[in-house]
Design a protein around this motif. Structure first.
Motif, PDB file in Angstrom:
ATOM      1  N   ARG A  89       5.594  10.747   9.073  1.00 19.83           N
ATOM      2  CA  ARG A  89       4.432  10.462  10.008  1.00 19.83           C
ATOM      3  C   ARG A  89       3.158   9.982   9.210  1.00 19.83           C
ATOM      4  NH1 ARG A  89       0.374  13.795   8.202  1.00 19.83           N
ATOM      5  NH2 ARG A  89       1.260  15.481   7.044  1.00 19.83           N
ATOM      6  N   PRO A  90       2.353   9.209   9.650  1.00 20.07           N
ATOM      7  CA  PRO A  90       0.971   8.623   8.901  1.00 20.07           C
ATOM      8  C   PRO A  90       0.129   9.622   8.928  1.00 20.07           C
ATOM      9  CG  PRO A  90       1.098   7.739  11.265  1.00 20.07           C
ATOM     10  CD  PRO A  90       2.387   8.428  11.253  1.00 20.07           C
ATOM     11  N   VAL A 126       0.787  -1.219  -0.049  1.00 21.00           N
ATOM     12  CA  VAL A 126       0.025   0.012   0.038  1.00 21.00           C
ATOM     13  C   VAL A 126       0.900   1.191   0.069  1.00 21.00           C
ATOM     14  CG1 VAL A 126      -1.781   1.264   1.149  1.00 21.00           C
ATOM     15  CG2 VAL A 126      -1.639  -1.200   1.226  1.00 21.00           C
ATOM     16  N   VAL A 127       0.761   1.987  -1.039  1.00 18.82           N
ATOM     17  CA  VAL A 127       1.690   3.386  -1.062  1.00 18.82           C
ATOM     18  C   VAL A 127       0.818   4.295  -0.656  1.00 18.82           C
ATOM     19  CG1 VAL A 127       2.873   4.698  -2.680  1.00 18.82           C
ATOM     20  CG2 VAL A 127       2.894   2.214  -3.049  1.00 18.82           C
ATOM     21  N   GLY A 128       1.154   4.815   0.607  1.00 13.47           N
ATOM     22  CA  GLY A 128       0.571   6.035   1.192  1.00 13.47           C
ATOM     23  C   GLY A 128      -0.032   5.429   2.778  1.00 13.47           C
ATOM     24  N   ALA A 129       0.185   6.391   3.456  1.00 14.36           N
ATOM     25  CA  ALA A 129      -0.591   5.778   4.821  1.00 14.36           C
ATOM     26  C   ALA A 129      -1.404   7.103   5.496  1.00 14.36           C
ATOM     27  CB  ALA A 129       0.499   5.815   6.143  1.00 14.36           C
ATOM     28  N   GLY A 130      -2.220   7.503   4.320  1.00 17.61           N
ATOM     29  CA  GLY A 130      -3.273   8.449   4.642  1.00 17.61           C
ATOM     30  C   GLY A 130      -4.384   7.885   4.642  1.00 17.61           C
ATOM     31  N   ALA A 131      -5.572   8.553   4.782  1.00 13.92           N
ATOM     32  CA  ALA A 131      -7.011   7.905   5.077  1.00 13.92           C
ATOM     33  C   ALA A 131      -7.067   6.772   4.305  1.00 13.92           C
ATOM     34  CB  ALA A 131      -7.852   8.961   5.173  1.00 13.92           C
ATOM     35  N   ALA A 132      -6.766   6.977   3.056  1.00 15.34           N
ATOM     36  CA  ALA A 132      -7.108   5.949   1.843  1.00 15.34           C
ATOM     37  C   ALA A 132      -6.192   4.672   2.323  1.00 15.34           C
ATOM     38  CB  ALA A 132      -6.988   6.373   0.429  1.00 15.34           C
ATOM     39  N   GLY A 133      -4.948   4.722   2.388  1.00 14.96           N
ATOM     40  CA  GLY A 133      -4.113   3.908   2.772  1.00 14.96           C
ATOM     41  C   GLY A 133      -4.266   3.032   3.875  1.00 14.96           C
ATOM     42  N   ILE A 134      -4.905   3.695   5.085  1.00 14.99           N
ATOM     43  CA  ILE A 134      -5.189   3.267   6.339  1.00 14.99           C
ATOM     44  C   ILE A 134      -6.657   2.351   5.909  1.00 14.99           C
ATOM     45  CG2 ILE A 134      -6.204   3.868   8.439  1.00 14.99           C
ATOM     46  CD1 ILE A 134      -3.968   5.962   8.513  1.00 14.99           C
ATOM     47  N   GLY A 135      -7.332   2.734   5.193  1.00 19.31           N
ATOM     48  CA  GLY A 135      -8.620   1.945   4.905  1.00 19.31           C
ATOM     49  C   GLY A 135      -8.358   0.795   4.198  1.00 19.31           C
ATOM     50  N   ALA A 136      -7.294   0.966   3.353  1.00 22.02           N
ATOM     51  CA  ALA A 136      -6.943  -0.304   2.645  1.00 22.02           C
ATOM     52  C   ALA A 136      -6.297  -1.254   3.739  1.00 22.02           C
ATOM     53  CB  ALA A 136      -6.016   0.086   1.651  1.00 22.02           C
ATOM     54  N   ALA A 137      -5.334  -0.866   4.364  1.00 14.87           N
ATOM     55  CA  ALA A 137      -4.651  -1.619   5.323  1.00 14.87           C
ATOM     56  C   ALA A 137      -5.635  -2.466   6.361  1.00 14.87           C
ATOM     57  CB  ALA A 137      -3.594  -0.907   6.176  1.00 14.87           C
ATOM     58  N   ARG A 138      -6.705  -1.731   6.994  1.00 11.25           N
ATOM     59  CA  ARG A 138      -7.603  -2.237   7.761  1.00 11.25           C
ATOM     60  C   ARG A 138      -8.408  -3.359   7.141  1.00 11.25           C
ATOM     61  NH1 ARG A 138      -9.030   0.896  12.338  1.00 11.25           N
ATOM     62  NH2 ARG A 138     -11.145   0.233  12.213  1.00 11.25           N
ATOM     63  N   ARG A 139      -9.013  -3.093   5.426  1.00  9.37           N
ATOM     64  CA  ARG A 139      -9.530  -4.008   5.048  1.00  9.37           C
ATOM     65  C   ARG A 139      -8.742  -5.302   4.739  1.00  9.37           C
ATOM     66  NH1 ARG A 139     -11.651  -7.758   3.779  1.00  9.37           N
ATOM     67  NH2 ARG A 139     -13.194  -8.057   2.237  1.00  9.37           N
ATOM     68  N   LEU A 140      -7.339  -5.094   4.537  1.00  7.30           N
ATOM     69  CA  LEU A 140      -6.401  -6.445   4.182  1.00  7.30           C
ATOM     70  C   LEU A 140      -5.987  -7.104   5.512  1.00  7.30           C
ATOM     71  CD1 LEU A 140      -4.267  -4.418   1.619  1.00  7.30           C
ATOM     72  CD2 LEU A 140      -5.898  -6.341   1.097  1.00  7.30           C
ATOM     73  N   ALA A 141      -6.293  -6.562   6.475  1.00  6.94           N
ATOM     74  CA  ALA A 141      -5.852  -7.159   7.791  1.00  6.94           C
ATOM     75  C   ALA A 141      -6.871  -8.406   8.113  1.00  6.94           C
ATOM     76  CB  ALA A 141      -6.264  -6.101   9.080  1.00  6.94           C
ATOM     77  N   GLY A 142      -6.003  -9.251   8.612  1.00 11.31           N
ATOM     78  CA  GLY A 142      -6.669 -10.957   8.535  1.00 11.31           C
ATOM     79  C   GLY A 142      -7.150 -11.546   7.502  1.00 11.31           C
TER      80      GLY A 142
END
Length: 418
Positions: free
Chosen positions: A38-39, A9-25
């Motif tokens: 910083r994120p 995931v390139v970018g840890a803004g709101a979109a990147g965090i949304g992607a990371a949360r969906r990919l978790a698990g």
């Protein structure tokens, strides 16, 4: 750093965090790369003088359906649900009630024309009343909402956001940016201060499909979710493969507008009432919008859009602070100069890894949003506020786009991971 994750995931803004949360698990190994130290991206809370001040997004817009509302509630983060003071003018200073009503009617008529009888040109300015007395006011509103003048804003795009908005706006006393930055899923592999400098399609390398070059080495992955701003995607800071030219073209049609925030500290006694608002000059399209003592804090938040924000980028914060104090002194009296001092200023235009505030479609270019959101070859997936059809320019639209891109990636990668 993980060198061969399933997905980057390139970018840890709101979109990147949304992607990371969906990919978790999901069972897929995921690496998040962020260019900033910083994120949060365009969500950034600064702790200053004991206050949490948001230099980026600060309001839970459409809060009754905003996913960040649920995230805050689940995390036990306090939400302030008191109504916003926008639209009021403290003690009618410089903008009496009758004029505000006239201006509000002009805004309502213009908004209605965009929705029901949009101009053939799709240029939002073409829906203005000829020689209307409140054109400058509407240009100021456009600056706040789109970051640009109405001549450069798609009527269709503007109306899409306006129609979808619920007009429910709440706040996070601890900071919107603080919530976003704290919302990466536990155990997420995050590398800060690691800008990607090149993206290469790498189909020949042992089943890997994407290579992302950084100063710390090259990462090879089966897929990548790109959440960079349209300024970055259209620019040259990252070397892009020629196959992405259509996506880069779409990004040029969704430029980032100009918006900046200034915070003035209030020292000692003053006439500034908590939770009040004042527009500096409704007949100046570059005017500041002043939220006074938000949440009771001893600050004034000055929001600038369009021409006002571009002046900050061109001249620096010093002259912008001086203009803001001049406007407030003209309304409240010269004595307030003694109790106001510059505290904090944003510089979104000068942030090389961002390059502006939030996106707006140029006239005739609203279709660039779905074009930008299309995946490429089951290995590159695109997210970010600019890819959302209706909630662009907002952190909740960015988050939703990240979830959408992650689901697209999961549909491709998960069957192969089994």
């Amino acid at each position: 750093m993980i060198r061969e994750p399933d997905i980057v995931v390139v970018g840890a803004g709101a979109a990147g965090i949304g992607a990371a949360r969906r990919l978790a698990g999901s069972g897929l190994s995921t690496l998040v790369l962020e260019a900033l130290p910083r994120p949060g991206g365009r969500a950034w809370t600064r702790e200053t003088s004991g206050m949490a001040l948001d230099l980026g997004c600060g309001w839970l817009h459409s809060a009754d359906r905003n996913p960040w509302t649920r995230i805050a509630e689940d995390a036990g983060v306090a939400i302030d649900r008191s109504p916003a003071a926008w639209g009021n003018q403290f003690r009618d200073l410089g903008f009496p009630a009758r004029e505000r009503e006239d201006a509000a009617r002009a805004l309502a008529r213009w908004t209605e024309r965009l929705a029901t009888a949009p101009p053939a040109s799709d240029r939002a300015s073409d829906a203005l009343e000829p020689d209307g007395p409140w054109t400058a006011y509407l240009q100021a509103v456009s600056g706040y909402l789109s970051g640009d003048e109405l001549e450069r804003v798609s009527a269709r795009d503007y109306s899409a956001y306006d129609t979808a908005s619920t007009e429910c706006n709440w706040r996070l006393p601890a900071g919107y940016g603080a919530l976003v930055a704290a919302s990466l899923p536990p155990g997420a592999a995050l590398r800060l201060a690691t800008p990607v400098t090149a993206v290469t399609l790498d189909s020949q390398r042992g089943g890997h499909h994407v290579a992302l070059r950084t100063a710390d080495g090259t990462v090879h992955a089966r897929a990548a979710i790109l959440t960079v701003s349209t300024h970055v995607l259209a620019g040259d800071a990252i070397a892009w493969p020629a196959a992405l030219d259509p996506w880069r073209d779409a990004a040029t049609r969704l430029p980032l507008g100009a918006n900046e925030k200034l915070f003035l500290a209030i020292d000692g006694d003053s006439p500034f009432a908590p939770e009040s608002h004042i527009l500096g000059d409704p007949r100046d399209p570059a005017t500041g919008s002043y939220y006074i003592r938000p949440l009771g804090r001893p600050v004034i938040e000055c929001f600038l859009g369009g021409a006002g924000a571009r002046a900050v980028a061109a001249e620096g914060p010093g002259p912008a602070f001086a203009r803001a104090i001049d406007q407030l002194a003209a309304l409240f009296g010269p004595a307030v100069r003694g109790c106001l001092r510059p505290l904090l200023a944003s510089d979104w235009a000068g942030a090389a890894t961002i390059g502006g505030a939030y996106s707006h479609a140029l006239p005739g270019q609203a279709d660039a949003r779905p074009a930008l959101a299309r995946p490429f070859d089951d290995r590159l997936f695109f997210a970010g506020e600019a890819t959302h059809a209706t909630d662009f320019s907002a952190a909740h639209g960015a988050y939703q786009s990240g979830v959408r891109a992650a689901e697209e990636a999961l549909a491709v990668l998960t069957p192969r991971a089994r």
